[in-house]
Motif scaffolding. Structure first.
Motif, PDB file in Angstrom:
ATOM      1  N   ARG A 216       0.901 -14.689  17.474  1.00 14.79           N
ATOM      2  CA  ARG A 216       0.921 -15.202  18.668  1.00 14.79           C
ATOM      3  C   ARG A 216       0.407 -14.256  20.146  1.00 14.79           C
ATOM      4  N   ASN A 217      -0.561 -14.736  20.977  1.00  9.54           N
ATOM      5  CA  ASN A 217      -1.293 -14.015  21.336  1.00  9.54           C
ATOM      6  C   ASN A 217      -1.549 -12.433  21.491  1.00  9.54           C
ATOM      7  N   GLY A 218      -1.853 -12.523  20.721  1.00 10.31           N
ATOM      8  CA  GLY A 218      -2.783 -11.174  20.887  1.00 10.31           C
ATOM      9  C   GLY A 218      -2.028 -10.324  19.776  1.00 10.31           C
ATOM     10  N   GLN A 219      -0.657 -10.369  19.644  1.00 13.98           N
ATOM     11  CA  GLN A 219      -0.300  -9.410  18.572  1.00 13.98           C
ATOM     12  C   GLN A 219      -0.967  -8.976  17.769  1.00 13.98           C
ATOM     13  N   GLY A 220      -0.456  -7.764  17.214  1.00 15.94           N
ATOM     14  CA  GLY A 220      -1.198  -7.246  16.321  1.00 15.94           C
ATOM     15  C   GLY A 220       1.024  -6.499  15.323  1.00 15.94           C
ATOM     16  N   VAL A 221       0.446  -6.504  14.091  1.00 20.85           N
ATOM     17  CA  VAL A 221       1.483  -5.595  12.522  1.00 20.85           C
ATOM     18  C   VAL A 221       0.441  -4.424  12.201  1.00 20.85           C
ATOM     19  N   ASN A 222       1.643  -3.278  12.416  1.00 21.17           N
ATOM     20  CA  ASN A 222       1.195  -2.222  11.385  1.00 21.17           C
ATOM     21  C   ASN A 222       2.137  -2.009  10.226  1.00 21.17           C
ATOM     22  N   TYR A 223       2.056  -2.584   8.908  1.00 16.98           N
ATOM     23  CA  TYR A 223       3.204  -2.442   7.891  1.00 16.98           C
ATOM     24  C   TYR A 223       2.843  -1.020   7.926  1.00 16.98           C
ATOM     25  N   ARG A 224       4.274  -0.936   7.464  1.00 14.85           N
ATOM     26  CA  ARG A 224       4.914   0.762   6.755  1.00 14.85           C
ATOM     27  C   ARG A 224       4.357   0.986   5.908  1.00 14.85           C
TER      28      ARG A 224
ATOM     29  N   HIS B 263       0.767  -1.141   0.095  1.00 12.84           N
ATOM     30  CA  HIS B 263      -0.160  -0.326   0.134  1.00 12.84           C
ATOM     31  C   HIS B 263       0.952   1.245  -0.163  1.00 12.84           C
ATOM     32  N   PRO B 264       1.299   1.168  -1.527  1.00 11.20           N
ATOM     33  CA  PRO B 264       2.043   2.747  -1.042  1.00 11.20           C
ATOM     34  C   PRO B 264       1.683   4.476  -0.678  1.00 11.20           C
ATOM     35  N   LEU B 265       0.628   3.683  -0.296  1.00  8.58           N
ATOM     36  CA  LEU B 265       0.201   6.054   0.329  1.00  8.58           C
ATOM     37  C   LEU B 265       0.007   6.106   1.430  1.00  8.58           C
ATOM     38  N   GLY B 266      -0.094   4.367   2.993  1.00  6.03           N
ATOM     39  CA  GLY B 266      -0.214   4.347   3.895  1.00  6.03           C
ATOM     40  C   GLY B 266      -0.554   3.097   4.929  1.00  6.03           C
ATOM     41  N   SER B 267      -0.085   3.037   5.349  1.00  2.62           N
ATOM     42  CA  SER B 267       0.240   1.899   6.699  1.00  2.62           C
ATOM     43  C   SER B 267      -1.109   1.336   6.840  1.00  2.62           C
ATOM     44  N   GLN B 268      -1.252  -0.001   7.153  1.00  2.00           N
ATOM     45  CA  GLN B 268      -2.382  -0.611   7.323  1.00  2.00           C
ATOM     46  C   GLN B 268      -1.862  -1.786   8.667  1.00  2.00           C
ATOM     47  N   ALA B 269      -2.781  -1.534   9.465  1.00  2.00           N
ATOM     48  CA  ALA B 269      -2.137  -2.285  10.830  1.00  2.00           C
ATOM     49  C   ALA B 269      -3.069  -3.388  11.078  1.00  2.00           C
ATOM     50  N   PHE B 270      -2.750  -4.747  11.577  1.00  8.90           N
ATOM     51  CA  PHE B 270      -4.245  -5.251  12.244  1.00  8.90           C
ATOM     52  C   PHE B 270      -3.914  -5.757  13.549  1.00  8.90           C
ATOM     53  N   VAL B 271      -5.213  -5.588  14.741  1.00 15.03           N
ATOM     54  CA  VAL B 271      -5.102  -6.155  15.497  1.00 15.03           C
ATOM     55  C   VAL B 271      -5.919  -7.606  16.199  1.00 15.03           C
ATOM     56  N   PRO B 272      -6.007  -8.498  16.230  1.00 14.88           N
ATOM     57  CA  PRO B 272      -7.103  -9.272  16.181  1.00 14.88           C
ATOM     58  C   PRO B 272      -7.382  -9.093  17.497  1.00 14.88           C
ATOM     59  N   VAL B 273      -8.631  -9.837  17.117  1.00 14.82           N
ATOM     60  CA  VAL B 273      -9.674  -9.942  17.896  1.00 14.82           C
ATOM     61  C   VAL B 273      -9.461 -10.315  19.022  1.00 14.82           C
ATOM     62  N   SER B 274      -8.907 -12.149  18.913  1.00 14.63           N
ATOM     63  CA  SER B 274      -8.762 -12.925  19.408  1.00 14.63           C
ATOM     64  C   SER B 274      -7.957 -13.432  19.409  1.00 14.63           C
ATOM     65  N   LYS B 275      -7.564 -14.279  20.221  1.00 20.36           N
ATOM     66  CA  LYS B 275      -5.883 -14.593  20.578  1.00 20.36           C
ATOM     67  C   LYS B 275      -5.410 -15.546  19.514  1.00 20.36           C
TER      68      LYS B 275
END
Ligand SMILES: NC(=O)N[C@@H](O)C(=O)O
Ligand code: NI
Length: 166
Positions: free
Chosen positions: A113-121, A80-92
């Motif tokens: 694991r264990n609810g970790q989320g990621v934010n792609y730059r 996504h060249p114009l923006g970041s994208q973050a995923f935060v799991p609702v479950s673990k």
């Protein structure tokens, strides 16, 4: 047909993921402090939401992802060249994160694991969401707005995510 290259799964850590973005978890907080008269702990500034380019704005969505069957073959990536994208799991529930420096580089495979989320730059090459085991909901913070914000690349090689991730 070229053989498919097996990917080795790595644990998702702040340092390992740093070239690609942020890991959203309490342990990644640069600053942690009590708020609300000590009734709440703030794990501060876990990720940077970058969505303002070309008239964009930050939006929050819910993704309900069907689980992927393993073994899984990675044949494409997107960015996504114009923006970041973050995923935060609702479950673990664990899920998989596949990222690469470029479409020609061997991708990295992380197990969240264990609810970790990621934010792609913005501009990070990644595979679309890879949920495991059961239908999984994710809170997604990314860019809404005009312009093309999704480039796809078909990979010159294919990469195998193994069936046994332990
Ligand atoms: N298409 C869409 O919004 N999702 C992808 O960007 C993804 O990374 O899952
Ligand atoms: Ni994406």
């Amino acid at each position: 047909m070229n053989r498919s290259i097996a990917l080795a799964v790595e644990p998702l850590t702040r340092d390992a993921f740093a070239p690609f973005g942020d890991v959203i978890e309490a342990a990644s907080a640069a600053r942690t402090y009590a708020i609300n008269a000590g009734t709440t702990t703030r794990f501060h500034d876990l990720a940077t939401v970058d969505t303002d380019r070309e008239g964009g704005r930050p939006i929050v969505s819910l993704f309900r992802a069907q689980p992927r069957e393993l073994p899984f073959t990675v044949t494409m990536l997107e960015r996504h060249p114009l923006g970041s994208q973050a995923f935060v799991p609702v479950s673990k529930k664990p899920y998989l994160v596949v990222v690469a420096e470029t479409p020609d580089a061997v991708p990295r495979l992380f197990l969240a694991r264990n609810g970790q989320g990621v934010n792609y730059r913005a501009g990070t090459w990644h595979h679309p969401l890879l949920a495991l085991g059961e239908v999984s909901d994710f809170l997604v913070i990314d860019r809404g707005g005009p312009g093309n914000n999704c480039d796809e690349a078909t990979l010159a090689a294919t990469y195998q995510i193994p069936g046994n991730l332990e």
